[in-house]
Design a protein around this motif. Structure first.
Motif, mmCIF file in Angstrom:
data_model
loop_
_atom_site.group_PDB
_atom_site.id
_atom_site.type_symbol
_atom_site.label_atom_id
_atom_site.label_comp_id
_atom_site.label_asym_id
_atom_site.label_seq_id
_atom_site.Cartn_x
_atom_site.Cartn_y
_atom_site.Cartn_z
ATOM 1 N N PHE A 171 -31.506 4.758 -4.650
ATOM 2 C CA PHE A 171 -30.182 4.143 -4.547
ATOM 3 C C PHE A 171 -29.823 3.882 -3.089
ATOM 4 C CE2 PHE A 171 -30.173 6.601 -8.422
ATOM 5 C CZ PHE A 171 -29.468 5.834 -9.332
ATOM 6 N N ASN A 172 -29.137 2.773 -2.855
ATOM 7 C CA ASN A 172 -28.369 2.601 -1.627
ATOM 8 C C ASN A 172 -26.974 3.129 -1.902
ATOM 9 O OD1 ASN A 172 -30.234 -0.279 -1.130
ATOM 10 N ND2 ASN A 172 -29.965 1.203 0.513
ATOM 11 N N ILE A 173 -26.567 4.155 -1.154
ATOM 12 C CA ILE A 173 -25.252 4.745 -1.380
ATOM 13 C C ILE A 173 -24.301 4.361 -0.241
ATOM 14 C CG2 ILE A 173 -26.070 6.606 -2.840
ATOM 15 C CD1 ILE A 173 -26.061 8.457 -0.500
ATOM 16 N N ASP A 174 -23.012 4.259 -0.573
ATOM 17 C CA ASP A 174 -21.996 3.840 0.393
ATOM 18 C C ASP A 174 -20.656 4.416 -0.043
ATOM 19 O OD1 ASP A 174 -20.344 2.618 2.206
ATOM 20 O OD2 ASP A 174 -20.777 0.559 1.563
ATOM 21 N N THR A 175 -20.253 5.490 0.628
ATOM 22 C CA THR A 175 -18.964 6.109 0.319
ATOM 23 C C THR A 175 -18.242 6.449 1.614
ATOM 24 O OG1 THR A 175 -19.635 8.442 0.346
ATOM 25 C CG2 THR A 175 -20.089 7.208 -1.671
ATOM 26 N N ALA A 176 -16.941 6.688 1.505
ATOM 27 C CA ALA A 176 -16.142 7.027 2.683
ATOM 28 C C ALA A 176 -16.551 8.374 3.266
ATOM 29 C CB ALA A 176 -14.655 7.044 2.313
ATOM 30 N N SER A 177 -16.951 9.312 2.423
ATOM 31 C CA SER A 177 -17.272 10.650 2.922
ATOM 32 C C SER A 177 -18.709 10.769 3.416
ATOM 33 C CB SER A 177 -17.019 11.690 1.829
ATOM 34 O OG SER A 177 -17.815 11.412 0.688
ATOM 35 N N LEU A 178 -19.625 9.988 2.841
ATOM 36 C CA LEU A 178 -21.031 10.089 3.210
ATOM 37 C C LEU A 178 -21.481 9.006 4.186
ATOM 38 C CD1 LEU A 178 -22.633 10.863 -0.284
ATOM 39 C CD2 LEU A 178 -22.593 12.393 1.683
ATOM 40 N N GLY A 179 -20.863 7.851 4.122
ATOM 41 C CA GLY A 179 -21.336 6.714 4.888
ATOM 42 C C GLY A 179 -22.348 5.923 4.088
ATOM 43 N N LYS A 180 -23.235 5.224 4.797
ATOM 44 C CA LYS A 180 -24.231 4.374 4.150
ATOM 45 C C LYS A 180 -25.599 5.045 4.248
ATOM 46 C CE LYS A 180 -21.982 -0.103 4.858
ATOM 47 N NZ LYS A 180 -20.667 0.386 5.272
ATOM 48 N N GLY A 181 -26.335 5.047 3.135
ATOM 49 C CA GLY A 181 -27.620 5.730 3.172
ATOM 50 C C GLY A 181 -28.501 5.411 1.996
ATOM 51 N N ILE A 182 -29.514 6.245 1.831
ATOM 52 C CA ILE A 182 -30.487 6.092 0.762
ATOM 53 C C ILE A 182 -30.652 7.431 0.062
ATOM 54 C CG2 ILE A 182 -32.442 6.573 2.326
ATOM 55 C CD1 ILE A 182 -34.090 4.567 0.631
ATOM 56 N N LEU A 183 -30.752 7.383 -1.267
ATOM 57 C CA LEU A 183 -30.957 8.572 -2.092
ATOM 58 C C LEU A 183 -32.161 8.323 -2.987
ATOM 59 C CD1 LEU A 183 -28.342 10.723 -3.934
ATOM 60 C CD2 LEU A 183 -30.273 9.792 -5.217
ATOM 61 N N ILE A 184 -33.051 9.305 -3.075
ATOM 62 C CA ILE A 184 -34.278 9.201 -3.866
ATOM 63 C C ILE A 184 -34.308 10.358 -4.858
ATOM 64 C CG2 ILE A 184 -36.800 9.168 -3.788
ATOM 65 C CD1 ILE A 184 -36.509 8.206 -0.843
ATOM 66 N N ALA A 185 -34.583 10.044 -6.120
ATOM 67 C CA ALA A 185 -34.631 11.060 -7.172
ATOM 68 C C ALA A 185 -35.911 10.894 -7.972
ATOM 69 C CB ALA A 185 -33.414 10.933 -8.091
ATOM 70 N N SER A 186 -36.600 12.011 -8.227
ATOM 71 C CA SER A 186 -37.832 11.980 -9.003
ATOM 72 C C SER A 186 -37.791 13.074 -10.059
ATOM 73 C CB SER A 186 -39.043 12.186 -8.088
ATOM 74 O OG SER A 186 -40.254 12.140 -8.816
ATOM 75 N N GLU A 187 -38.242 12.747 -11.264
ATOM 76 C CA GLU A 187 -38.235 13.750 -12.319
ATOM 77 C C GLU A 187 -38.994 14.991 -11.864
ATOM 78 O OE1 GLU A 187 -38.834 14.028 -17.150
ATOM 79 O OE2 GLU A 187 -39.998 12.547 -16.026
ATOM 80 N N GLN A 188 -38.433 16.145 -12.167
ATOM 81 C CA GLN A 188 -39.030 17.384 -11.703
ATOM 82 C C GLN A 188 -40.449 17.547 -12.234
ATOM 83 O OE1 GLN A 188 -36.400 20.696 -12.486
ATOM 84 N NE2 GLN A 188 -35.011 20.119 -10.825
ATOM 85 N N ALA A 189 -41.286 18.142 -11.397
ATOM 86 C CA ALA A 189 -42.698 18.309 -11.726
ATOM 87 C C ALA A 189 -42.873 19.353 -12.826
ATOM 88 C CB ALA A 189 -43.470 18.716 -10.483
ATOM 89 N N ASP A 190 -44.037 19.291 -13.450
ATOM 90 C CA ASP A 190 -44.363 20.264 -14.493
ATOM 91 C C ASP A 190 -45.721 20.903 -14.246
ATOM 92 O OD1 ASP A 190 -45.937 18.092 -14.920
ATOM 93 O OD2 ASP A 190 -45.348 17.753 -17.005
ATOM 94 N N SER A 191 -46.139 20.897 -12.966
ATOM 95 C CA SER A 191 -47.429 21.490 -12.626
ATOM 96 C C SER A 191 -47.358 22.067 -11.221
ATOM 97 C CB SER A 191 -48.547 20.442 -12.706
ATOM 98 O OG SER A 191 -48.276 19.374 -11.819
ATOM 99 N N ALA A 192 -48.347 22.869 -10.882
ATOM 100 C CA ALA A 192 -48.366 23.518 -9.569
ATOM 101 C C ALA A 192 -48.444 22.476 -8.457
ATOM 102 C CB ALA A 192 -49.553 24.474 -9.483
ATOM 103 N N ARG A 193 -47.910 22.856 -7.301
ATOM 104 C CA ARG A 193 -47.902 21.923 -6.178
ATOM 105 C C ARG A 193 -49.322 21.701 -5.651
ATOM 106 N NH1 ARG A 193 -46.288 26.861 -4.145
ATOM 107 N NH2 ARG A 193 -47.231 27.528 -2.162
ATOM 108 N N PRO A 194 -49.556 20.603 -4.949
ATOM 109 C CA PRO A 194 -50.895 20.324 -4.416
ATOM 110 C C PRO A 194 -51.367 21.447 -3.493
ATOM 111 C CG PRO A 194 -49.488 18.390 -4.233
ATOM 112 C CD PRO A 194 -48.603 19.520 -4.650
ATOM 113 N N ASP A 195 -52.654 21.799 -3.605
ATOM 114 C CA ASP A 195 -53.210 22.835 -2.735
ATOM 115 C C ASP A 195 -54.217 22.264 -1.740
ATOM 116 O OD1 ASP A 195 -55.276 22.203 -4.400
ATOM 117 O OD2 ASP A 195 -55.584 24.238 -5.170
ATOM 118 N N SER A 196 -54.372 20.933 -1.731
ATOM 119 C CA SER A 196 -55.265 20.283 -0.776
ATOM 120 C C SER A 196 -54.914 18.803 -0.726
ATOM 121 C CB SER A 196 -56.735 20.466 -1.186
ATOM 122 O OG SER A 196 -56.985 19.824 -2.424
#
Length: 746
Positions: free
Chosen positions: A601-626
């Motif tokens: 998302f491109n976000i734009d509010t009086a309290s936050l200003g202008k920016g970018i927000l990124i959201a990804s579905e939560q993982a269901d496996s162990a984090r990378p080890d290499s």
């Protein structure tokens, strides 16, 4: 003049086929007497145009002057620094157009020595420009050089140029001297084998050279007036963004046909979320000349109305990949309208916000690309110029430098499935230039701004019939970065004039409601110039919120249906009530992948200003080890007497185990010295690997830390991508930013 060889060497020639292109050869020299003789003969060539006098949008900075040339001809213009040709015709980049004292065309190798001479004819246009006719076809590779001399100086250019409008100047000399001379004999032969299609199939990377020779002239870098040619080349070598682009393209040329991935689907459109942080210098008002200036640019929608109705334009990218006669071709083009906000910071700590900039466009010229190992999209990209204020008292031309694209594509299991995202971070720069209308052309006048840009661009595959219900009952990891700018006015100054904020947290989506839990950090400057930081513990729960997420349908025209509302995967974020398709949402607008697993998302509010927000579905496996990950992104830093824009330029993050990692930094820095009223040109910063502690959990949370540096965020379900907040404390300033780290082949 033509020199025919009695026993000609074997040369590689282009033919009229699917592509209009060039190829390698070299050859004939012409001195002043011969130039004068050629000038006395009539010709029908159209006159060359000084690009200083014909600024146009939907073109790149180096205006093409190849109209009416024959297919085997190039136009050549010699441009020298002012110190070398003070009486020459002034042109872009503080250079002067002069008549060459001699011209030579020859074949070479990595040594840059003349090795052979092709059959060519050189004619003068009589306007300090020359036409070179290659009797056996245009060169395609880097082994054909056009060399000019003037005032005791020698300058060279590749003869291969995609628009056949060859400029010989310090930029082309840098390309010839610093690139060709850096190859080993084996690498140079590898390049020639590609040009020759030695493997038995078309090697598309042969066309890199025409692109590179042309795009170096799109860089808007002024050469200081006091420099000679070699000093100008050294000056360009110190300009880190230019040198990095040329070096990356030189490496790109070494990729063979076997490197190209294969995507058989014909074409796909992507919704684009673009966010740009900029730092530069303004010369627009006499009272603020040389003041530094922060800026942000955010993707936006554009409407155009006339007597026929209203057209709607949405930020997007088109990626096309197809086979023609078993030749794999990948191309891309983008068109991204954007809004802009700036904050001027003067030496006396005065702050002036500008939030009334006309809607502009960040659009790339269509061009070929290479898919490497099925997960990297590589290309040299040129950005179109644009014009604002036409018909007003202030017409502004906007220039944009080329950049090297190293984008991530998720690996697909099927050849007929296009990737659901194309994500990248890159650096570019440009100018705002005053334009005046003369004789139905727009002529360049004073430079109003220099600006340097760190770009985050996320392109998410459009859906045909998106249903927002697919987001329901899902949990997401989230990271954001914003900049809030608050200038002073006649009523006074706000307590905080510049706030850079970033947060890491999670979303729970249920029936169109987003429940957000967020830990936020900030770096801020108050109205006296002092800089402070805020950690999550200083104000816990500050950005916890409940928002509304909904589909934002697009107005699309199609034959037979006219204009209709379509569900293409675009989204709204609101606070109190759901926005309609044409209303401005309360939080921001963005897009999702078709399956709803990834949003931006491109976000734009009086309290936050202008920016970018990124959201990804939560993982269901162990984090990378290499694995190795390409790290790209933006950092914004402040100190009492300085501002700094830091772009993470393809740094390398290496994961060694579930507890350790290392970072090989590579950054481009632009520094605004507040009291001195200077803004530096981009400088490179590299160092050896930095050891990091690595931690996280199976929901996707991940963190990399060392003294003075923390990268915190999440990894995606495919374990090939990280999206990370950056917090860095140095002896000079405090930095906050956002980076993406995407897997590269081992």
């Amino acid at each position: 003049m033509t020199r025919d060889k009695s026993q000609p060497a074997f040369f590689r020639f282009s033919s009229a086929s699917l592509f209009t292109l060039s190829i390698l050869l070299t050859g004939c020299s012409l001195d002043n007497d011969a130039l004068d003789d050629a000038a006395s003969r009539g010709n029908s060539f159209p006159p060359g145009e000084n690009s200083l006098n014909d600024f146009s949008e939907s073109s790149t900075g180096d205006s093409s002057q190849s109209a009416q040339l024959e297919a085997n001809q190039i136009r050549v213009t010699l441009e020298v620094p002012e110190a070398v040709g003070p009486d020459g015709e002034k042109t872009r980049r503080n250079l002067r157009i002069v008549e060459p004292e001699s011209l030579a065309v020859y074949q070479t190798d990595e040594s840059l020595r003349p090795l052979d001479f092709p059959s060519v004819r050189i004619q003068s246009e009589g306007n300090k420009r020359s036409i070179i006719t290659f009797n056996d076809g245009l060169p395609l590779g880097p082994d054909v050089i056009v060399e000019a001399s003037y005032g005791g100086e020698r300058l060279r250019s590749l003869a291969a140029d995609s628009d056949r409008d060859v400029k010989i100047n310090p930029f082309s000399e840098y390309l010839a001297a610093e690139t060709l001379g850096a190859y080993s004999p084996q690498q140079f032969q590898q390049i020639l084998d590609c040009v020759d299609d030695a493997g038995g199939s078309l090697c598309l990377n042969k066309y890199v050279w025409g692109t590179l020779a042309d795009q170096v002239h799109d860089f808007e870098i002024d050469i200081p007036a006091t420099l000679d040619v070699q000093q100008a080349v050294a000056f360009l070598d110190e300009r880190a963004d230019f040198a990095s682009y040329v070096a990356s393209m030189a490496d790109y040329a070494l990729l063979g046909q076997e490197s190209s991935g294969r995507i058989s689907a014909s074409s796909a459109d992507y919704n684009t979320v673009l966010w740009i942080a900029e730092l530069g210098q303004t010369f627009r008002e006499s009272s603020l000349v040389n003041a530094g200036q922060w800026g942000v640019r955010s993707a936006a929608e554009e409407t155009v109305s006339d007597t026929n109705g209203t057209g709607y334009f949405y930020p997007g990218l088109t990626l096309t990949s197809f086979d023609v006669f078993n030749i794999l071709v990948t191309s891309l083009a983008s068109d991204i309208p954007y809004n802009r906000e700036t904050l001027i910071h003067s030496a006396s700590n005065e702050f002036f916000e500008r939030n009334f900039w006309e809607l502009n466009t960040h659009s790339s010229a269509p061009g070929a690309a290479t898919i490497e190992n099925d997960n990297r999209l590589l290309a040299g990209r040129a950005l179109f110029q644009s014009i604002t204020g036409e018909g007003s008292s202030e017409i502004i031309g906007w220039t944009r430098n080329p950049y090297y694209l190293d984008a991530f594509l998720p690996t697909t299991q099927e050849n007929d499935t296009l990737p659901d995202r194309v994500v990248s971070g890159y650096f570019t720069a440009g100018k705002a230039i005053e334009l005046v209308s003369e004789n139905r052309q727009l002529k360049r006048e004073a430079t109003l701004e220099n600006h340097y840009l760190s770009v985050l661009e996320l392109n998410l595959l459009r859906s045909d019939n998106f249903d927002a219900g697919i987001l329901d009952s899902r949990d997401y990891n989230v990271v954001y970065l914003t900049a809030q700018m608050n200038g002073c006015s006649a009523q006074g100054c706000p307590s905080e004039v510049m706030v850079v904020e970033s947060g890491v947290g999670d979303w729970a989506v249920s029936a169109g409601t987003v429940t957000q839990t967020m830990a936020s950090s900030a770096v801020s400057r108050n109205n006296t110039g002092a800089v402070t930081t805020r950690a999550p513990a200083d104000n816990p729960g500050l950005r916890d919120a409940s928002w509304l997420i909904s589909e934002r349908r697009s107005r699309v025209f199609s034959a037979g249906e006219g204009q209709a509302l379509k569900s293409l995967g675009r989204l709204n974020l609101d606070r109190d009530s759901v926005s309609g398709p044409d209303a401005e949402p309360q939080i921001g607008m963005g897009a999702t992948t078709p399956e709803g697993t990834f949003m931006a998302f491109n976000i734009d509010t009086a309290s936050l200003g202008k920016g970018i927000l990124i959201a990804s579905e939560q993982a269901d496996s162990a984090r990378p080890d290499s694995g190795r990950f390409r790290l790209q992104g933006v950092g914004m830093a402040m100190a009492a007497d300085s501002n700094r824009l830091s772009h993470f330029d393809n740094a390398l993050l290496t994961i060694n185990s579930l507890s350790t990692a290392s970072l090989s930094p590579n950054q481009l820095n632009v520094v605004h010295d507040v009291s001195a009223e200077t803004v530096s040109e981009p400088s490179g910063e590299t160092s050896g690997p930095v050891s990091l502690s690595y931690s996280g959990d199976s929901s996707g949370a991940a963190s990399f830390t060392t003294t003075g540096l923390t990268l915190t965020g999440f990894y995606t379900r495919d374990r090939d991508q990280f999206y990370l907040q950056v917090r860095q404390s140095t002896a000079n300033d405090e930095l906050l930013g956002l980076v993406l780290a995407t897997r590269v082949p081992d």
